[in-house]
Design an enzyme around this catalytic site. Sequence first.
Site, PDB file in Angstrom:
ATOM      1  N   GLU A  69      96.927 106.802   7.470  1.00 44.81           N
ATOM      2  CA  GLU A  69      95.860 106.641   8.445  1.00 44.81           C
ATOM      3  C   GLU A  69      95.876 107.655   9.566  1.00 44.81           C
ATOM      4  OE1 GLU A  69      99.259 103.878   9.853  1.00 44.81           O
ATOM      5  OE2 GLU A  69      98.501 104.728   7.983  1.00 44.81           O
ATOM      6  N   HIS A 121      90.317 100.346   4.475  1.00 47.83           N
ATOM      7  CA  HIS A 121      91.627 100.038   5.062  1.00 47.83           C
ATOM      8  C   HIS A 121      92.050 101.143   6.030  1.00 47.83           C
ATOM      9  CE1 HIS A 121      96.050  98.762   4.427  1.00 47.83           C
ATOM     10  NE2 HIS A 121      96.138  99.926   5.056  1.00 47.83           N
ATOM     11  N   GLU A 122      92.009 102.390   5.565  1.00 52.71           N
ATOM     12  CA  GLU A 122      92.469 103.486   6.416  1.00 52.71           C
ATOM     13  C   GLU A 122      91.559 103.676   7.623  1.00 52.71           C
ATOM     14  OE1 GLU A 122      95.386 104.501   5.887  1.00 52.71           O
ATOM     15  OE2 GLU A 122      95.546 103.557   3.929  1.00 52.71           O
TER      16      GLU A 122
END
Length: 800
Positions: free
Chosen positions: A257, A288-289
């Site tokens: 990330e 998600h990231e």
Amino acid sequence: MPSLTLDEARERAAQLTEVAYAVDLDLTDAETFGSRTLVRFRSASSQTFLELTGAVEIEVRVNGAAADATYDGSRIRLNHLATDGVNEVEVDARLPYVTDGDGMHRTVDPADGEAYVGAYLGMDIAHKVYACFDQNDLKASFDVTVVADPTWTVLANGRTVEQDAGRWRFATTPPIPPALLVVAAGPWASVRWEHAGLDFAWHARASLATELARDAEELKAVTVGCFDHYAEIFAEPYPFDSYDQAFVPGLNWGAQEMPGCVTYRDEMLPRGAVPEDLRLLRTAVIAHEMAHMWFGDLVTMTWWEDTWLQESFADYLGYRVAADGAGTPGALVGHEARGKPAAYDADERRSTHPVAPDPEDVPDVDAAMTIFDSISYAKGNSVLRQLATWLGDDAFLAGVNAYLTRHRFGNATLADFVAALDEASDRDVHAWVEVWLRRTGFDTLRVERDGDVPVVHRDGVRPHRIRVTAYDDQWVETGTAFVDVADDPVPLPELSGRFVVPNSHGETFARIVLDPATAAAAATGLCRIDDELVRGVLWTMYVDQVHTRALDAATFVELVAQHLPGERSVTLVSAVLERTLDRVLPLRLPAAAVPGALGELAGACGTGLLHATTPERALAFAAGVAATSSDAGSLREWLDAGAAGTLPLTPTLRWAVVRRLAELGAADADLVEAERSRDPGTDADLGAAAALAARPTPEAKAGAWAVAADPTVGNRLFRATLGGLWVAGQAELLAPYVERYLREGARWAARGQAFAQQVGHARPTIELTDGQVALLDEVLAGEVPTVLRRAWEDWRDDLG
């Protein structure tokens, strides 16, 4: 090198303020790279230390003068610092590239000979690239400059503000943790666009330019859809100045990330047709990231006990926003069928830990690495989903937004998050946290019958808000009820006389036990249920029963053979096959029964392939055939034709066929080399390594071991080689290598945390003898690096 301790981190965080970095990297040499760091800070003490690991040349200056400093290979001890002003420490060093994904990773693409260099950082890695105070709660701004081949493109956390004759300078970042610096350099193929006043881009190796172009519109749409959805649910705007995303070679994690520049392992951009389950997973990972831009990057945990404040949130939001922002609700099936079973397993091992442990339970960064696991990801995701269901979405998001705004560009703890939620809700959040986040284990939700009335019981201590779905005897849905389950049983008279599935859409994290009538009906009618999420919940129930030995492994294989050919979800086909091959057969089935089980699975996959109604389902079943079939003649026909019937073989599937032929003794080194030569590249190199290792000869095993044991072996080649080495049915041939793996693994793991994880993942996937289990116990009684110890102890627990 010493592992930074909690006490050291607390002492240094109390001492230092106003930290800022200027980092200048020189990537023009192929053997080592130049790293010049100028770090400015105020200090309340005249002494402290910087981390820098493995420098082959080093010069240190403090406040303009030659340093009164010592360097021991991992730490630079600084003396006589100013306590009444800003200190400037300049470190000039040369450092080695790595091949294990932990540091400045250098890769040469076998497809075209092009080189790629990436600073793949993360926990306890930043100091392999530049001198720093490597802890989360010393966030700092970064000015980054990179010198590299002028024909390359260089990416970093900020947008490019100057580029001239092979020198790139990037915009100053807002405060970020040292571990989240990123540089990715090489002759990238790129797709760029603007959105919401920002520059966006996707990048991939030049040899994957065709694949990037193939998926560009989808990748752009997913990115924009997720970005716009986060703008709707978060009060804090996106905190960085651009958004690059790059498929990079050699990354250890699925993705990372890094603020403003997310990296993904480039297996997520495969050649050939993209499998449907990978497409869904990729969408969830993108979401998600992006969630990490807020959870982890904008607001960062103070110490590693609060890993869940980043990973659980990103995992939960990844699946949620994949559905609501990118329009792919099917991604959640992957969590139910892959993530949750792994989390249930993890929560019953000796290594289990609370989702939110105490800081003292994570005494150093080596210990911290062991909680980047299924508890912090999949269980934490599930727990947060239950929290949002239990609180109500409005209260949940209100608390989340208060937390993000209050701690923007700073650090936070569990107490900070709970305080924000408590202010937003009239429910007892503190009590909820105590039973859900501070305790290990999980509850059981059982359905019993009072006459025809289903009654939901809870064995445990946690409050649950769940959906119960009812079906008629043809498995047609006839009703749904949302219920709160706590100490008292919950009768459901409105669902009287019907089959019922509790927690039918996975709203909570709990084992489920069906009433006898529903259980008997599910065993014969599973594949008739329309809702793939309900089927996922039931498949997870069955794999959990095998894990706990409540269901015989042979009976489970029969269940798979019965229902898999009719399974409509590609994700469920793939997930059930993976679980069966990776865990049920090697851990729960006697070795003598494995060939018969493989035959049953091959037959089921062959039937599924024959009747597949979409290319995506056909690809999933063909992969199952390639992994299980003992019909070397038919597999060779696939290889010669380049297709499984009318389905073209993707490079991944083609190499799976070659590997299976090698396992069966039907592919020699010449055939493998011919396959490698016909389509050179990373897929070919790794596929060939696995296939060569899989051959059932002493010479093949010895050759594979020599590759894996090379101290400079790359992370991908290591995993591919040992992944091919362990083949069911070759136990006698492999016995010496089981012992060598156990004897030599600790030495391999000394390369670092991530490689130690690779060593643990590469464990033998065959039934162990009593003597081999005893050897595992003997080794664990001695000195084993922390990260590898965790993996091996988990393995030992799974063996029973």
